[in-house]
Design a protein around this motif. Sequence first.
Motif, PDB file in Angstrom:
ATOM      1  N   GLU A 106      -6.397  -1.717   5.461  1.00 11.52           N
ATOM      2  CA  GLU A 106      -6.761  -0.790   4.386  1.00 11.52           C
ATOM      3  C   GLU A 106      -6.701   0.467   4.761  1.00 11.52           C
TER       4      GLU A 106
ATOM      5  N   ALA B  29      -9.852  -8.079  -1.737  1.00  8.97           N
ATOM      6  CA  ALA B  29     -10.378  -8.006  -0.395  1.00  8.97           C
ATOM      7  C   ALA B  29     -10.751  -9.578   0.325  1.00  8.97           C
TER       8      ALA B  29
ATOM      9  N   LEU C  73       0.814  -1.182  -0.085  1.00  2.00           N
ATOM     10  CA  LEU C  73      -0.025   0.007   0.014  1.00  2.00           C
ATOM     11  C   LEU C  73       0.772   1.157   0.049  1.00  2.00           C
TER      12      LEU C  73
END
Length: 206
Positions: free
Chosen positions: A174, A142, A120
């Motif tokens: 997330e 996910a 990320l």
Amino acid sequence: MGPLGAPPRGRGLPVLGAPAPAVRADASRNRETLLRAARRLLEEVGAEELSMDALAAAAGLGKGTVFRRFGSRAGVFVALLDESEREFQQAVLSGPPPLGPGADPVERLEEFGRRRLRFLAERGDLLRAAAADLDRTAGAPAAFTRLHLLVLLRAAGVQGDLEVLAFDLLAVLEAPLNHDVRGTPGLSPQRLADGWADLVHRVAGR
């Protein structure tokens, strides 16, 4: 002609609407050319400056070809992310430990989160740029993450409502994407990864 007007043996009927093999090969080559150009532009100018016009020019193809292959600018980013996601999932399922099989489940939980947070940090701009299409295409990553967390929690002997706990841990991973933390003083990717490791060990009671 064969019986009842059938075509001679060895000569099948053409499939209406099916593209010729040469057309399919050209489409595949164009897609790979565009993806290579998109990767290069990402390194050179970043996601914000990667336009359809710039991609067409970098690839030496028409703008119409870019839209036919990906549909939109977000579609280009989704295609790039799909490659990275496949590589990550393969490493989780069959790569070396501690990310892959063979390590203690708590170690695997920790490493999974560290790698995901690193991903990320490296691809956050790309993920945000793809947001228009990710709402309908990102369910699979996910779901994979949540299922993997659930499997490892069970393997680690963690007690409680593990489905909810896996969902909560997914939200933790997330969070850096949903809330861009680059402007938050002191909240570095390494600090987030260390916080994940601490959380995992607390949850597992180790």
